[in-house]
Design an enzyme around this catalytic site. Structure first.
Site, short mmCIF file in Angstrom:
data_model
loop_
_atom_site.label_atom_id
_atom_site.label_comp_id
_atom_site.label_asym_id
_atom_site.label_seq_id
_atom_site.Cartn_x
_atom_site.Cartn_y
_atom_site.Cartn_z
CG HIS A 87 -44.55 -12.46 -41.73
ND1 HIS A 87 -45.16 -11.96 -40.50
CD2 HIS A 87 -44.50 -13.78 -41.47
CE1 HIS A 87 -45.48 -12.85 -39.80
NE2 HIS A 87 -45.17 -13.82 -40.14
NE ARG A 126 -46.73 -13.95 -35.35
CZ ARG A 126 -46.63 -14.78 -36.18
NH1 ARG A 126 -45.34 -15.01 -36.67
NH2 ARG A 126 -47.63 -15.40 -36.67
P1 NDP Z 1 -45.24 -24.26 -31.01
O1 NDP Z 1 -46.49 -23.67 -30.31
O2 NDP Z 1 -45.21 -25.78 -31.55
O3 NDP Z 1 -44.02 -24.08 -30.13
C1 NDP Z 1 -43.60 -23.01 -29.41
C2 NDP Z 1 -42.26 -23.48 -28.48
O4 NDP Z 1 -41.84 -22.14 -27.65
C3 NDP Z 1 -42.42 -24.56 -27.72
O5 NDP Z 1 -41.39 -25.27 -27.67
C4 NDP Z 1 -42.57 -23.85 -26.23
O6 NDP Z 1 -42.14 -24.39 -25.08
C5 NDP Z 1 -41.87 -22.52 -26.39
N1 NDP Z 1 -42.08 -21.58 -25.34
C6 NDP Z 1 -43.47 -21.05 -25.29
N2 NDP Z 1 -43.35 -20.05 -24.30
C7 NDP Z 1 -42.16 -20.21 -23.78
C8 NDP Z 1 -41.44 -19.46 -22.72
N3 NDP Z 1 -42.16 -18.39 -21.97
N4 NDP Z 1 -40.22 -19.89 -22.36
C9 NDP Z 1 -39.70 -20.76 -23.16
N5 NDP Z 1 -40.22 -21.41 -24.13
C10 NDP Z 1 -41.31 -21.18 -24.44
O7 NDP Z 1 -45.03 -23.21 -32.25
P2 NDP Z 1 -44.31 -23.42 -33.60
O8 NDP Z 1 -42.94 -24.17 -33.55
O9 NDP Z 1 -45.37 -23.97 -34.56
O10 NDP Z 1 -44.01 -21.89 -34.06
C11 NDP Z 1 -43.50 -21.16 -33.25
C12 NDP Z 1 -43.82 -19.49 -33.69
O11 NDP Z 1 -43.29 -19.42 -35.23
C13 NDP Z 1 -45.29 -19.07 -33.79
O12 NDP Z 1 -45.72 -18.96 -32.77
C14 NDP Z 1 -45.30 -18.09 -34.88
O13 NDP Z 1 -45.23 -16.73 -34.15
C15 NDP Z 1 -43.85 -18.20 -35.65
N6 NDP Z 1 -44.09 -18.25 -37.27
C16 NDP Z 1 -43.52 -17.45 -38.09
C17 NDP Z 1 -43.56 -17.50 -39.38
C18 NDP Z 1 -43.10 -16.75 -40.14
O14 NDP Z 1 -43.25 -17.07 -41.41
N7 NDP Z 1 -42.15 -15.84 -39.82
C19 NDP Z 1 -44.56 -18.75 -39.84
C20 NDP Z 1 -45.09 -19.59 -38.94
C21 NDP Z 1 -44.95 -19.54 -37.71
P3 NDP Z 1 -42.94 -26.16 -24.81
O15 NDP Z 1 -42.40 -26.83 -25.80
O16 NDP Z 1 -42.10 -26.38 -23.32
O17 NDP Z 1 -44.47 -25.95 -24.50
#
Ligand code: NDP
Length: 310
Positions: free
Chosen positions: A273, A225
């Protein structure tokens, strides 16, 4: 009484999802009504995307859950009118698309493809790229998308570091977490991929300080993002050569305004995107499974922690 499922997303998606959801809910053996319109107090589930226009959930007094078609839920996670469970999208098709996009762009940097594809000036420089075993790639975020990406990169023999909020154990991947873990990851990585969600805690993860931790000339790929990056700090780091090149798929303002300096910067690739998207066939199965679970009293899949924002 039938289960009423409101589809609130971009109108163009309705003809795509309507037959898929109808089949899935029939297969689940449910008595249901599926529509883009109900009286608010008759809605049991909302299939939701931010561009469907639904913002005030207060009148939906019978609502049992909101099922997001998007993986990123920053537009709804903080909505105070929503008091029922919120599930985000975890979809095999979306994940596969993201993995392909990330691996493709990592390989572009790793192999120095631009040197030979976009520069055709008669120069013959027979320097073969190093092997992936000699290249350290770091993925910030080890959720559904990040885990799939690190596994594919590890299968190609990259040195892979993954970073997340909580500890992880993924074969072939050095898993780090916390502030010290981020410092360690960034100080080693020559290619960084951002797959974090947009939350208050992740805003400006890449800022002047963290950009300076990277080896000079490092490359960044952001399909996560826009707010994950401090744009001014990144432009300064690009101009100084601290960052060699970036590929940005997401932005604080989308579409990226025509006057934004990223468009004209020689060391920035902008993509609109398109890193991945929810694939209706597989996504409809996830939505129907969650409605089935809700109706049979089983826990929902992929629930959002509203405090954490993802
Ligand atoms: P998930 O919710 O499955 O995973 C998020 C990851 O980020 C987890 O490993 C989490 O850690 C980590 N995280 C969250 N907060 C923190 C923090 N403060 N410090 C360190 N690590 C953190 O999300 P997805 O993998 O499904 O998707 C990720 C993002 O990809 C979405 O939120 C979206 O914004 C983006 N996206 C973009 C697309 C595009 O076309 N460009 C399409 C789809 C998604 P933990 O495992 O420890 O909870």
């Amino acid at each position: 009484m039938p289960v009423n499922v409101l589809f609130s997303a971009r109108p163009a998606l309705w003809p795509v999802y309507e037959p898929l959801l109808t089949k899935g809910l029939n297969d689940a053996g449910l008595d249901f009504e599926l529509s883009t319109e109900f009286e608010p107090d008759q809605v049991d589930y909302v299939v939701y995307a931010p561009n469907g226009g639904l913002q005030d959930f207060t009148p939906l007094t019978r609502l049992k859950a909101v099922l997001s078609l998007w993986a990123g839920v920053e537009a709804i996670a903080g909505n105070e009118t929503l008091t029922v469970p919120l599930a985000r999208m975890v979809d095999h098709g979306l994940t596969q698309g993201m993995t392909e996009w990330v691996v493709g762009h990592v390989l572009r940097y790793h192999l120095g493809m631009d040197n030979h594809i976009t520069v055709q000036d008669g120069t013959w420089t027979p320097d073969a790229p190093p092997l992936a075993t000699e290249r350290c790639v770091c993925v910030l975020g080890l959720g559904a998308l990040g885990q799939a990406a690190v596994q594919s990169l590890a299968a190609l023999n990259f040195q892979v570091i993954g970073w997340s909020r909580t500890p992880k154990d993924i074969p072939g991947v050095t898993c780090l977490h916390g502030a010290d873990g981020l410092k360690s990851a960034l100080s080693q990585a020559v290619i960084v991929v951002l797959l974090l969600p947009d939350t208050p805690a992740t805003e400006n993860t890449m800022n002047a300080e963290t950009l300076a931790l990277l080896p000079e000339g490092a490359q960044i790929i952001n399909p996560g993002r826009g707010p994950l990056i401090d744009d001014d700090a990144l432009l300064m780091a690009l101009n100084s050569g601290q960052i060699g090149h970036v590929t940005l798929d997401v932005f604080r303002v989308e579409p990226l305004p025509p006057e934004h300096p990223y468009w004209a910067h020689p060391n920035v690739t902008v993509t609109p995107h398109i890193a991945s998207e929810t694939r209706p066939f597989t996504a409809a199965q996830v939505i129907c499974e969650n409605i089935r679970r809700g109706e049979s009293g089983e826990p929902f899949l992929h629930l959002v922690d509203r405090q954490l924002g993802y």
